[in-house]
Design a protein around this motif. Structure first.
Motif, PDB file in Angstrom:
ATOM      1  N   ARG A 135       0.513  -1.167   0.188  1.00 61.72           N
ATOM      2  CA  ARG A 135       0.071   0.063  -0.171  1.00 61.72           C
ATOM      3  C   ARG A 135       0.736   0.747   0.345  1.00 61.72           C
ATOM      4  O   ARG A 135       2.371   1.167   0.369  1.00 61.72           O
ATOM      5  CB  ARG A 135      -0.461  -0.134   1.572  1.00 61.72           C
ATOM      6  N   VAL A 136       1.059   2.042  -1.041  1.00 60.12           N
ATOM      7  CA  VAL A 136       1.489   3.001  -0.592  1.00 60.12           C
ATOM      8  C   VAL A 136       1.139   4.629  -0.015  1.00 60.12           C
ATOM      9  O   VAL A 136       0.569   4.755  -0.555  1.00 60.12           O
ATOM     10  CB  VAL A 136       1.872   3.160  -2.493  1.00 60.12           C
ATOM     11  N   LEU A 137       1.757   4.757   1.230  1.00 62.78           N
ATOM     12  CA  LEU A 137       1.552   6.189   1.560  1.00 62.78           C
ATOM     13  C   LEU A 137       2.322   7.348   1.547  1.00 62.78           C
ATOM     14  O   LEU A 137       1.387   8.508   1.600  1.00 62.78           O
ATOM     15  CB  LEU A 137       1.961   5.987   3.171  1.00 62.78           C
ATOM     16  N   ASP A 138       3.259   7.427   0.661  1.00 64.37           N
ATOM     17  CA  ASP A 138       4.080   8.579   0.268  1.00 64.37           C
ATOM     18  C   ASP A 138       4.002   8.585  -1.534  1.00 64.37           C
ATOM     19  O   ASP A 138       5.350   8.172  -1.266  1.00 64.37           O
ATOM     20  CB  ASP A 138       5.104   8.799   0.956  1.00 64.37           C
ATOM     21  N   PRO A 139       3.640   8.062  -2.191  1.00 66.74           N
ATOM     22  CA  PRO A 139       3.573   8.508  -3.956  1.00 66.74           C
ATOM     23  C   PRO A 139       5.298   8.806  -4.250  1.00 66.74           C
ATOM     24  O   PRO A 139       5.798   8.278  -4.741  1.00 66.74           O
ATOM     25  CB  PRO A 139       2.462   8.636  -4.207  1.00 66.74           C
ATOM     26  N   ILE A 140       5.249  10.310  -4.144  1.00 64.06           N
ATOM     27  CA  ILE A 140       6.337  11.109  -4.197  1.00 64.06           C
ATOM     28  C   ILE A 140       8.019  10.107  -3.736  1.00 64.06           C
ATOM     29  O   ILE A 140       8.839  10.076  -4.505  1.00 64.06           O
ATOM     30  CB  ILE A 140       6.231  11.915  -4.058  1.00 64.06           C
ATOM     31  N   ASN A 141       7.523   9.384  -2.500  1.00 66.09           N
ATOM     32  CA  ASN A 141       8.711   9.226  -2.223  1.00 66.09           C
ATOM     33  C   ASN A 141       8.933   7.723  -2.855  1.00 66.09           C
ATOM     34  O   ASN A 141      10.531   7.516  -2.710  1.00 66.09           O
ATOM     35  CB  ASN A 141       8.233   9.527  -0.368  1.00 66.09           C
ATOM     36  N   ALA A 142       7.822   7.815  -2.215  1.00 64.31           N
ATOM     37  CA  ALA A 142       8.516   5.590  -3.275  1.00 64.31           C
ATOM     38  C   ALA A 142       8.613   5.773  -4.872  1.00 64.31           C
ATOM     39  O   ALA A 142      10.245   5.258  -4.890  1.00 64.31           O
ATOM     40  CB  ALA A 142       6.615   5.487  -2.990  1.00 64.31           C
ATOM     41  N   GLU A 143       8.231   6.697  -5.885  1.00 69.80           N
ATOM     42  CA  GLU A 143       8.602   6.407  -7.395  1.00 69.80           C
ATOM     43  C   GLU A 143       9.774   7.210  -6.864  1.00 69.80           C
ATOM     44  O   GLU A 143      10.994   6.884  -7.287  1.00 69.80           O
ATOM     45  CB  GLU A 143       8.112   7.609  -7.484  1.00 69.80           C
ATOM     46  N   GLU A 147      13.285   5.679  -8.536  1.00 66.96           N
ATOM     47  CA  GLU A 147      13.770   5.722  -9.800  1.00 66.96           C
ATOM     48  C   GLU A 147      14.996   5.942  -9.026  1.00 66.96           C
ATOM     49  O   GLU A 147      16.596   5.978 -10.096  1.00 66.96           O
ATOM     50  CB  GLU A 147      13.752   8.034  -9.815  1.00 66.96           C
ATOM     51  N   GLY A 148      15.664   6.336  -8.264  1.00 68.98           N
ATOM     52  CA  GLY A 148      16.876   6.400  -7.452  1.00 68.98           C
ATOM     53  C   GLY A 148      17.954   5.003  -7.317  1.00 68.98           C
ATOM     54  O   GLY A 148      19.088   4.859  -7.937  1.00 68.98           O
TER      55      GLY A 148
END
Lengths: 251, 449
Positions: A135-143, A147-148
């Motif tokens: 379950r994605v809680l923080d989409p920008i951070n997850a993305e 990427e990193g």
């Protein structure tokens, strides 16, 4: 402890408490303060579940005070303080016997490369990476974690050799140990495949390491498709590609 | 060992005039972090490879770990602490937050300033231009996508702030001579004890950590005679303190030594090109110095001065051994003379291990002039292949014969000259193969005009 765990726990608490995530401060884990969780492989879902459990108790205490008044975070906390209602709790989560307790991440990576067969140079044009993200809680951070990880994986695949000679690292500084720069990083299409809660536990997991793992195999497969040679050693350097092509097609 | 002298500086820091005393061996990074307690600029590598210490000096992104503190006397300096104004984040910072461009945060101040310097110069920028502008700044955790996206977003509405008039300090002229004569006198008087620094991108890298070495430096980047670019009757003069960025942008140099701007663009990231100089690249005498093959194919001559004498020396004779020059201790490279050859074309081809800043695995420079469609003059040099830059007269002679056969023989001759040894950057086999390929690519490019 890496992989965005702190942010994740903060998000889980904020979600239940109904406050902004940046109001939550997550203290660093300290073995003198917590009980033995046995293994580092404890599913993160158990941790977020325990955080939610604690947050629910706090929220319950607040709701009792603010009753049906519109929930304004700051006023609600002030009201609780005025009435001496403690906003403090422990939370628990216990792995069910039936669940296998492991959080396995499934991922798929597609890498598009261009190989200059004259120089052996590999250019990565695009990377498509799909991850089972729970379950994605923080989409920008997850993305960002995806990427990193992908660009680090590309570094391992194509640049970051490290040789030891007489006990010293040959590539001993950043002019010799070359990591990808902004010009080396390709276009990235990332896809977070959400898996909602299952088995009675939070389907929450970390994303910091998994994205790196599949990149190099995908690069090697793409190079194979492009030039027909399998490489079994990383990094795949232009020197090795040229050597393989020379040996395959003797003049 | 010399103890560092105190030096009094005055400059503009984040829109405020500031006067401060520091040591003559302090780098700009030491001044900012240790004395002014501005902790935004980070020391990642201390060698100019990571960009975490990037600040803006007189509008250009520079590395504060490779800049002496006294070199900002009279300058305008911007650090990440000055981006915020009146309690409000700078739009670039807003975009970084909004787009998730910050993960661990170590590279962030450097990234912000590299981006701001680029946008102050030109906005909006395209994605490739942004990636190029950030290529001197390493990030290990974001994968750059969100950083580039944040800069892209800020780029659309970026307005450079109004420039601030810099003020000058009371720096002793010993550290910062303002004329050639002064500089040469310092060299003559303190023979062997003082070393000139201009861009610092090489010399400060090699004396990293050695306070005593840094303490014996003095700044020649303000000597006007070294900054000259002159169009003479049958040659052009390129001053030794011109930066790689200045050379890359000069139409005059592009006309008469077309390989040189390309070579300068291959050096470092934007921060290094903004400060590193032609003279410094030559004086460091590294066999990897990209300007050497480019100058060799331009038949360049170095002009060398001391307080007592002035002489010229062809570039091919200037390096007796790797990392050694023919400079006496009281001499300075004044600049480079490039003869004008009508209709000259030249190309600089380079194989690099990555697209961002990196040492070449091998480079080939080739210059040709044509008469009636046939080459009537050829120069070929290659760098990065061993202990010295190699000019191959045999390959030149072969190429002069023209035709496919001439090219084939030139490729062979060049490959013969490549040392067989492997080193940490590449292998002898690979280089022998690539040198011919690079020559062929250069020739094709030149033939296409």
């Amino acid at each position: 402890v890496g992989e965005g765990l702190q942010a994740l726990l903060g998000h889980a608490a904020a979600e239940v408490l109904g406050c902004a995530p940046d109001l939550v401060r997550v203290l660093p884990a300290d073995t003198s303060r917590v009980c033995d969780l046995e293994s580092f492989m404890t599913p993160v879902g158990l941790l977020t579940e325990a955080v939610r459990d604690a947050a629910k108790r706090v929220r319950g205490a607040m709701d009792a005070v603010t009753a049906d008044a519109g929930f304004q975070w700051r006023e609600a906390v002030e009201a609780c303080v005025r009435r001496r209602v403690p906003l403090m709790s422990h939370g628990f989560a216990i792995a069910s016997e039936s669940a296998d307790g492991s959080a396995v991440t499934t991922a798929a990576n597609v890498v598009e490369v261009e190989v200059d067969t004259e120089t052996g140079g590999v250019r990565v044009l695009r990377v498509h990476s799909a991850h089972d993200a729970g379950r994605v809680l923080d989409p920008i951070n997850a993305e960002g974690q995806l990427e990193g990880g992908i660009v680090q994986g590309l570094g391992f695949a194509l640049l970051e050799g490290h040789r030891v000679e007489e006990g010293r690292l040959v590539e001993g500084d950043l002019s010799r140990y070359l990591v990808p720069t902004s010009m080396d990083a390709p276009e990235i299409q990332s896809l977070l495949v959400e898996q909602l809660d299952e088995g009675g536990h939070d389907r929450v997991q970390l994303l910091g390491e998994a994205p790196m793992v599949g990149v190099a195999p995908a690069v090697a497969a793409a190079v194979y498709q492009a030039v027909g040679v399998r490489f079994h050693e990383l990094p795949i350097l232009p020197e090795a590609i040229r050597k393989a092509l020379r040996e395959r097609r003797p003049k | 060992m010399r103890t560092p002298d105190p030096v009094d500086l005055a400059f503009t820091l984040n829109r405020q005039p500031i006067r401060i005393r520091t040591g003559s061996s302090s780098r700009l990074l030491d001044l900012l972090r240790d004395e002014l307690r501005l902790l935004g600029a980070k020391e990642g590598c201390g060698a100019g490879d990571c960009g975490a210490c990037t600040v803006i000096v007189n509008g250009a992104a520079v590395l504060s770990c490779l800049t002496m503190a006294y070199q900002v006397d009279g300058a305008t300096v911007e650090t990440v602490e000055g981006l915020e104004e009146g309690g409000r984040l700078h739009p670039l910072q807003e975009c970084f937050v909004e787009r998730g461009a910050v993960q661990c945060g170590f590279c962030t101040p450097g990234m912000l300033l590299a981006a701001k310097a680029a946008l102050d110069r030109k906005a909006p920028l395209g994605l490739d231009e942004i990636r190029e502008a950030l290529s001197g700044n390493l990030c290990r955790c974001t994968g750059y996508a969100k950083i580039a996206a944040a800069v892209m977003r800020a780029s659309a509405s970026h307005s450079p702030g109004s420039p601030v008039a810099p003020e000058r300090g009371a720096l002793p002229s010993y550290y910062c001579p303002r004329s050639l004569e002064e500089a040469l006198e310092i060299l003559a008087q303190r023979e062997g004890e003082s070393k000139p620094v201009a861009g610092g991108t090489d010399i400060l890298r090699s004396c990293r950590g050695f306070l005593s070495d840094r303490g014996s430096l003095f700044d020649i980047s303000n000597v006007p005679e070294l900054k000259e670019l002159e169009d003479r009757a049958d040659s052009i003069f390129v001053g030794a303190a011109l930066t790689h960025a200045e050379i890359a942008a000069s139409p005059l140099i592009r006309q008469w030594a077309p390989a040189l701007p390309s070579a300068c663009l291959a050096i470092g990231g934007p921060q290094v090109r903004n400060r590193g100089t032609l003279g410094g690249n030559l004086a460091s005498a590294s066999p990897l110095a990209d300007t050497i093959p480019a100058l060799m194919v331009a038949d360049a001559t170095l002009e060398i001065v001391s307080i007592e004498s002035r002489r010229t020396i062809p570039i091919g004779d200037f390096f007796p051994a790797p990392f050694q020059t023919g400079l006496a201790r009281d001499e300075l490279i004044l600049g480079v003379l490039i003869p004008k050859r009508l209709g000259v074309r030249a190309s600089f081809e380079r194989l690099s291990p990555r697209r961002g800043p990196s040492w070449a695995k091998i480079s080939v420079a080739c210059a040709v002039s044509f008469k009636d469609g046939h080459p009537d003059w050829v120069r070929i040099a290659m760098g990065g292949v061993g202990p010295k830059v190699i000019r191959s007269e045999e390959a030149e002679a072969a190429l002069l014969q023209g035709g496919y056969e001439g090219l084939r023989r030139a490729r062979e001759a060049l490959a013969q000259e490549v040392p067989p040894e492997d080193d940490l950057r590449s292998t002898g086999d690979y280089r022998r193969e690539m040198t011919g390929l690079l020559l062929e690519r250069a020739v094709r490019r030149l033939a296409d005009g």
